[in-house]
Scaffold this motif. Structure first.
Motif, short mmCIF file in Angstrom:
data_model
loop_
_atom_site.label_atom_id
_atom_site.label_comp_id
_atom_site.label_asym_id
_atom_site.label_seq_id
_atom_site.Cartn_x
_atom_site.Cartn_y
_atom_site.Cartn_z
N SER A 286 38.44 30.13 19.16
CA SER A 286 39.62 30.99 19.32
C SER A 286 39.62 31.67 20.70
O SER A 286 40.68 31.80 21.33
N VAL A 287 38.44 32.10 21.15
CA VAL A 287 38.37 32.74 22.47
C VAL A 287 38.82 31.75 23.54
O VAL A 287 39.61 32.10 24.43
N VAL A 288 38.35 30.51 23.44
CA VAL A 288 38.71 29.51 24.44
C VAL A 288 40.22 29.21 24.35
O VAL A 288 40.90 29.12 25.38
N ARG A 289 40.74 29.11 23.15
CA ARG A 289 42.18 28.89 22.98
C ARG A 289 42.96 30.04 23.63
O ARG A 289 43.92 29.82 24.39
N ALA A 290 42.52 31.27 23.39
CA ALA A 290 43.21 32.45 23.95
C ALA A 290 43.09 32.48 25.48
O ALA A 290 44.03 32.87 26.18
N TYR A 291 41.92 32.09 25.98
CA TYR A 291 41.67 32.06 27.43
C TYR A 291 42.67 31.12 28.11
O TYR A 291 43.30 31.47 29.12
N ILE A 292 42.85 29.94 27.51
CA ILE A 292 43.78 28.97 28.09
C ILE A 292 45.22 29.46 27.92
O ILE A 292 46.00 29.51 28.87
N GLU A 293 45.56 29.86 26.70
CA GLU A 293 46.94 30.24 26.39
C GLU A 293 47.43 31.41 27.24
O GLU A 293 48.59 31.46 27.64
N ASN A 294 46.53 32.35 27.54
CA ASN A 294 46.93 33.53 28.29
C ASN A 294 46.63 33.43 29.79
O ASN A 294 46.66 34.43 30.49
N GLY A 295 46.31 32.24 30.24
CA GLY A 295 46.09 32.01 31.67
C GLY A 295 45.01 32.91 32.25
O GLY A 295 45.12 33.40 33.38
N GLY B 280 42.17 21.39 26.61
CA GLY B 280 43.38 21.26 27.42
C GLY B 280 43.48 22.20 28.61
O GLY B 280 44.52 22.27 29.25
N GLY B 281 42.39 22.94 28.90
CA GLY B 281 42.42 23.86 30.04
C GLY B 281 41.81 23.22 31.28
O GLY B 281 41.43 22.04 31.28
N LEU B 282 41.71 24.03 32.34
CA LEU B 282 41.12 23.55 33.59
C LEU B 282 39.60 23.56 33.45
O LEU B 282 39.06 24.29 32.62
N PRO B 283 38.89 22.77 34.28
CA PRO B 283 37.42 22.78 34.20
C PRO B 283 36.89 24.22 34.33
O PRO B 283 37.24 24.93 35.27
N THR B 284 36.12 24.64 33.36
CA THR B 284 35.63 26.02 33.29
C THR B 284 34.27 26.02 32.63
O THR B 284 34.01 25.21 31.75
N LYS B 285 33.40 26.92 33.07
CA LYS B 285 32.09 27.05 32.44
C LYS B 285 32.14 28.15 31.39
O LYS B 285 32.94 29.11 31.52
N GLY B 286 31.28 28.04 30.39
CA GLY B 286 31.29 29.08 29.35
C GLY B 286 29.92 29.26 28.73
O GLY B 286 29.13 28.32 28.66
N ILE B 287 29.64 30.49 28.33
CA ILE B 287 28.40 30.76 27.58
C ILE B 287 28.64 31.97 26.70
O ILE B 287 29.42 32.87 27.06
N GLY B 288 27.97 32.00 25.55
CA GLY B 288 28.13 33.17 24.68
C GLY B 288 27.18 33.13 23.50
O GLY B 288 26.33 32.25 23.41
N PHE B 289 27.35 34.12 22.64
CA PHE B 289 26.52 34.18 21.42
C PHE B 289 27.30 34.87 20.33
O PHE B 289 28.34 35.50 20.59
N GLN C 201 42.22 32.31 33.42
CA GLN C 201 41.45 31.81 34.57
C GLN C 201 41.97 32.39 35.88
O GLN C 201 41.27 32.36 36.89
N THR C 202 43.18 32.96 35.86
CA THR C 202 43.72 33.53 37.10
C THR C 202 43.23 34.98 37.31
O THR C 202 43.47 35.57 38.35
N LEU C 203 42.55 35.54 36.31
CA LEU C 203 42.05 36.92 36.47
C LEU C 203 40.88 36.94 37.45
O LEU C 203 40.14 35.95 37.54
N PRO C 204 40.69 38.06 38.15
CA PRO C 204 39.56 38.10 39.08
C PRO C 204 38.22 38.09 38.34
O PRO C 204 38.10 38.68 37.27
#
Ligand code: HAM
Length: 445
Positions: free
Chosen positions: A100-109, A316-325, A111-114
């Motif tokens: 869900s976090v990844v879906r929200a990250y893509i849906e709300n754009g 379906g998003g742009l190439p992005t790295k991710g890590i979490g727990f 990746q453009t945040l600083p």
């Protein structure tokens, strides 16, 4: 008329968190929020259900979570409601929240945040597992995710540091941190193929080392990495003979893992390497980790996490790295309770023991003022004899009884009785507020 005697009960695998346990839960979650926010993580609030396909694609259609454990339901598309032959949409209660976090990250754009997106979430997850101690069908997680362009091992290390600092603050100290690297899209596929071949060979031979059970046999073809997760005693000698991923990492992954270990050492974090830590969700690459706590029996993992560098692209998003727990709150709380080292939590400060119609308005007014001063106060709605009042104050665990009777009303004072030792003093309203406020400050300190 027949009486309906049906006794409603919480559904198997779900439970009520009652007071006083709920106070411990709130304190635990608040401590997590404070710790995570000190690392500049911000909360994201997510829906409890999503398209089934989101989970199938992220976690893996062959994983146990997606295959066997999701609560799924179908409903007609809103637009098609009234039409014949409506098409159906399939939704699932979330079994976890990374997807869900990844879906929200893509849906709300986002990746453009600083900088990196550093997000955390707190809430219930749903998996149709066999309930037992520490394993529920509705359970709670506190999770954190970092998404961005960098896969620097320092990010992995900071995430793990934050986790361990939080556990320390929460009094969860009898823990072990396990780490592993499961490679990336370059080195993992050949390793998985090698593992599959070895497993087939060992299984066909069915030699002195034993035979794999039906689950592991199936996994040879569907997901051989998961065989490494097996806890079955008869499979252990076979697993011990299997090739280890650490011997098959590509240079970039080996370098990443060794930097991570350096970073953990720099931060004074103790860890153990566990080559069998592959985790049950398909999206992981490179770093995986888990924390085990004492006092929990077989369900002793209180946190699981890792890197998922390809997931944003997969969805379906742009190439992005991710890590979490994600921390399993139910289990963490159980472990804290079993350790017996519970924090001091806010309790009832004052029970207002009033008697006589003349005392009532004074009781209502002083109660309001004490509550305004931040104290927890119980005011009985109906008149009670003093003996009964004091008995109830005791049973409710109040620190003080504030006695207001005819004498007090006449003299314009209050009698404050400390219930632990029956110490009693007569105070003016001003003195009473001063005294209780300073006492509150002391107990908080
Ligand atoms: P997970 O290992 O499936 O990872 O779950 C994380 C934690 O949730 C477990 O270590 C456990 O404490 C708790 N948990 C899981 N299932 C249950 C259950 N049925 N009853 C009680 N507690 C349970 C994930 O969910 C990943 N999303 C973690 C992650 C975040 N990876 C990267 N980012």
């Amino acid at each position: 008329m027949t009486e309906n005697k049906h006794q409603f009960r919480a559904i198997k695998g779900t439970r009520d968190i009652l007071p006083p346990d709920s106070a411990l839960w709130n304190w635990f979650e608040q401590t997590a929020r404070n710790t995570l926010e000190s690392y500049n993580f911000r909360e994201i609030r997510l829906p409890i259900f999503e398209e089934t396909e989101l989970f199938a694609r992220s976690i893996g259609a062959d994983s146990d979570v997606v295959n066997k454990e999701m609560y799924t339901f179908s409903t007609a598309h809103d637009a098609d409601r009234k039409e014949e032959g409506a098409s159906f949409q399939t939704y699932s209660l979330r079994p976890e929240a990374t997807a869900s976090v990844v879906r929200a990250y893509i849906e709300n754009g986002m990746q453009t945040l600083p900088g990196n997106a550093k997000l955390y979430y707190v809430g219930p997850m749903f998996r149709r597992e066999r309930p037992q101690k520490g394993r529920y069908r509705q359970f709670y997680q506190i999770g954190a995710e970092v998404l961005g362009q960098s896969d620097a091992p320092a990010i992995d290390a900071e995430v793990i540091e934050m986790l361990m600092i939080f556990f320390k603050r929460a009094g969860l100290t009898r823990t072990t941190l396990y780490i592993n690297s499961i490679g990336d899209k370059n080195c993992r596929p050949p390793y998985v193929e090698l593992l599959r071949e070895e497993l087939r060979k060992l299984n066909d031979e069915a030699t002195s080392v034993g035979r794999l059970g039906p689950d592991s046999q199936r996994r040879i073809e569907t997901n051989p990495l998961r065989v490494l997760d097996s806890k079955l005693p008869e499979e252990q000698p076979i697993i011990a003979k299997l090739p280890r991923i650490s011997d098959h990492l590509c240079d970039a992954c080996r370098e990443h893992f060794s930097k991570l270990k350096e970073e953990l050492t720099l931060r004074g974090i103790a860890y153990e390497e566990n080559w069998r830590l592959v985790r049950g969700l398909d999206y992981y690459t490179r770093t995986t980790f888990e924390v085990i706590a004492e006092g929990l029996g077989s369900q002793n993992a209180v946190c699981g996490g890792g890197r998922y560098d390809g997931l944003v692209e997969l969805l379906g998003g742009l190439p992005t790295k991710g890590i979490g727990f994600a921390i399993g709150t139910d289990r963490a709380i159980l472990s804290i309770q079993e350790s017996g080292k519970l924090p001091q939590l806010p309790a009832l400060a004052v029970f207002v023991a009033w008697m006589g119609p003349a005392a009532y308005p004074t009781a209502v007014n002083i109660t309001r003022k004490l509550r305004q001063a931040g104290l927890a106060v119980e005011l009985p709605a109906e008149e009670m004899r003093f003996k009964k009042s004091l008995g109830l104050a005791d049973k409710l665990g109040a620190r003080y009884a504030l006695i207001i009777g005819e004498d007090e009303v006449t003299s314009g004072t209050f009698t404050l009785k400390r219930l632990a030792d029956s110490d009693q003093k007569k105070l003016s309203e001003f003195e009473l507020l001063e005294y209780l406020e300073s006492e509150r400050r002391d107990t908080r300190a």
